[in-house]
Design a protein around this motif. Structure first.
Motif, mmCIF file in Angstrom:
data_model
loop_
_atom_site.group_PDB
_atom_site.id
_atom_site.type_symbol
_atom_site.label_atom_id
_atom_site.label_comp_id
_atom_site.label_asym_id
_atom_site.label_seq_id
_atom_site.Cartn_x
_atom_site.Cartn_y
_atom_site.Cartn_z
ATOM 1 N N VAL A 187 -6.733 8.241 -10.186
ATOM 2 C CA VAL A 187 -7.341 6.997 -9.706
ATOM 3 C C VAL A 187 -8.012 6.258 -10.858
ATOM 4 O O VAL A 187 -7.864 5.033 -11.011
ATOM 5 C CB VAL A 187 -8.357 7.278 -8.580
ATOM 6 C CG1 VAL A 187 -9.200 6.038 -8.295
ATOM 7 C CG2 VAL A 187 -7.637 7.722 -7.321
ATOM 8 N N ALA A 188 -8.745 7.012 -11.691
ATOM 9 C CA ALA A 188 -9.428 6.399 -12.835
ATOM 10 C C ALA A 188 -8.424 5.769 -13.796
ATOM 11 O O ALA A 188 -8.660 4.664 -14.322
ATOM 12 C CB ALA A 188 -10.265 7.448 -13.559
ATOM 13 N N ALA A 195 -6.881 1.870 -6.494
ATOM 14 C CA ALA A 195 -6.477 3.171 -5.962
ATOM 15 C C ALA A 195 -7.668 3.892 -5.352
ATOM 16 O O ALA A 195 -8.830 3.616 -5.695
ATOM 17 C CB ALA A 195 -5.859 4.036 -7.059
ATOM 18 N N ILE A 196 -7.379 4.819 -4.455
ATOM 19 C CA ILE A 196 -8.378 5.727 -3.914
ATOM 20 C C ILE A 196 -7.806 7.134 -3.940
ATOM 21 O O ILE A 196 -6.587 7.319 -3.934
ATOM 22 C CB ILE A 196 -8.814 5.361 -2.482
ATOM 23 C CG1 ILE A 196 -7.611 5.372 -1.527
ATOM 24 C CG2 ILE A 196 -9.525 4.023 -2.460
ATOM 25 C CD1 ILE A 196 -8.004 5.177 -0.056
ATOM 26 N N ALA A 233 0.740 -2.273 -6.569
ATOM 27 C CA ALA A 233 0.484 -1.587 -5.303
ATOM 28 C C ALA A 233 -0.925 -1.014 -5.274
ATOM 29 O O ALA A 233 -1.476 -0.600 -6.299
ATOM 30 C CB ALA A 233 1.502 -0.469 -5.091
ATOM 31 N N LYS A 234 -1.501 -1.005 -4.098
ATOM 32 C CA LYS A 234 -2.731 -0.243 -3.867
ATOM 33 C C LYS A 234 -2.290 1.180 -3.563
ATOM 34 O O LYS A 234 -1.492 1.410 -2.655
ATOM 35 C CB LYS A 234 -3.520 -0.835 -2.704
ATOM 36 C CG LYS A 234 -4.001 -2.266 -2.932
ATOM 37 C CD LYS A 234 -4.718 -2.788 -1.692
ATOM 38 C CE LYS A 234 -5.271 -4.182 -1.908
ATOM 39 N NZ LYS A 234 -4.191 -5.196 -1.989
ATOM 40 N N VAL A 235 -2.793 2.130 -4.321
ATOM 41 C CA VAL A 235 -2.246 3.487 -4.271
ATOM 42 C C VAL A 235 -3.259 4.490 -3.731
ATOM 43 O O VAL A 235 -4.412 4.521 -4.177
ATOM 44 C CB VAL A 235 -1.785 3.941 -5.671
ATOM 45 C CG1 VAL A 235 -1.145 5.329 -5.589
ATOM 46 C CG2 VAL A 235 -0.800 2.944 -6.264
ATOM 47 N N VAL A 280 0.858 -1.184 0.000
ATOM 48 C CA VAL A 280 0.000 0.000 0.000
ATOM 49 C C VAL A 280 0.892 1.231 0.000
ATOM 50 O O VAL A 280 1.781 1.358 0.856
ATOM 51 C CB VAL A 280 -0.935 0.015 1.224
ATOM 52 C CG1 VAL A 280 -1.717 1.324 1.281
ATOM 53 C CG2 VAL A 280 -1.890 -1.179 1.178
ATOM 54 N N ALA A 281 0.657 2.109 -0.949
ATOM 55 C CA ALA A 281 1.500 3.294 -1.122
ATOM 56 C C ALA A 281 0.674 4.567 -1.076
ATOM 57 O O ALA A 281 -0.393 4.643 -1.701
ATOM 58 C CB ALA A 281 2.249 3.220 -2.450
#
Length: 299
Positions: free
Chosen positions: A55-56, A65-66, A30-32, A7-8
């Motif tokens: 994010v899109a 991503a969020i 990675a989840k960003v 997670v970044a």
């Protein structure tokens, strides 16, 4: 390099360099957290649109991503962002402190409010974000933190005293954090990018903007965010070039008591600044130890 399950958080990730970092990390699994206030180059205004757009892009490429519109200068908002990430994903492995602003003027013409604001965003913004993730990384015995300095911080630039002071401050922050984080496998490094972004679009000709495109810096940051990252390193990147910068110490001279005058220092100044045999201390105490180790020369 595989970042699956990592997670970044990348600050200032709505445009330019931060966007490239977020896209590359997302592409590698990675989840960003795409953090961006969405303000203008001088820090005014704000909109979540920029972060949501990145994010899109990450999601369209198959990543996760969020978006976060938190200002890095808002300590409560930063801690709330980190709490949200921990609730959602249960970990934070990587922090890239990239958010920044410019308010350039010569020191004679600069208002101190503009000096303070640049320090607040670059230096204290990075402090806020790092403090918010630090204990989570300690608990996990893993962390990768990247500070963003600049050639202005290392070498100076006309009209950027506020920016330079903030950027060199980040190098000092990195060096002490690298020592404090070592026992918990938290590696802290600094990137000094040269890139054509909205920060530099009015000082670089169009051809230079293309040569210094932000995507050429991203590989260096991805490396510094990886398992293989060093620690306490200043890594420069731009236009396909990658190099290291160091804070060095010359061998200098040792003076006996009767010689310790300003006049002697002036006379022997060329010896003091002679770079032959210079070293790169890894801590402040190491500098002191080097001097103590030479006491026999003057006893």
């Amino acid at each position: 390099m595989d970042f699956t399950d990592r997670v970044a958080i990348v600050t200032g990730a709505g445009n330019g360099l931060g966007r490239e970092y977020a896209l590359d990390l997302g592409k590698r699994g990675a989840k960003v957290v795409v953090n961006d206030l969405g303000g203008a180059r001088d820090g005014t205004g704000g909109s979540a649109t920029a972060a949501e757009s990145v994010v899109a892009e990450i999601e369209e490429a198959g990543g996760t991503a969020i978006a976060s519109p938190a200002s890095v200068t808002d300590r409560d908002a930063v801690f709330a962002m980190v709490d949200q990430v921990m609730s959602k994903w249960g970990r934070i492995d990587i922090l890239v402190n990239n958010a920044g602003v410019l308010r350039d003027k010569s020191f004679a013409k600069m208002e101190l409010d503009d000096f303070q604001f640049v320090l607040d965003v670059h230096l204290m913004g990075s402090v806020n974000c790092t403090k918010a993730v630090w204990q989570h990384m300690r608990d996990a015995n893993y962390g990768r933190i990247v500070m963003t300095a600049s050639s202005t911080g290392l070498y100076g630039n006309f009209g950027q005293t506020n920016y330079g002071a903030a950027k060199l401050g980040l190098v000092g922050l990195m060096k002490s954090l690298a020592l404090e984080g070592a026992k918990n496998n938290i590696h802290v490094n600094t990137i000094t990018p040269v890139a054509g972004t909205r920060m530099t679009e009015d000082i670089m000709p169009e051809q230079m903007l293309e040569i210094y495109s932000p995507d050429k810096v991203a590989p260096a940051v991805v490396f510094l965010a990886s398992d293989e990252a060093p620690t306490n390193t200043i890594l420069g990147a731009g236009a396909g070039g990658y190099h290291a910068a160091h804070v060095t110490l010359t061998k200098g001279i040792m003076l006996r008591e009767q010689e310790r005058t300003a006049e002697t220092i002036a006379k022997r100044f060329s010896e003091i600044v002679d770079r032959e045999g210079e070293t790169v201390p890894q801590s402040g105490s190491e500098q002191g130890a080097l001097v103590m180790g030479r006491q026999g020369e003057i006893s």
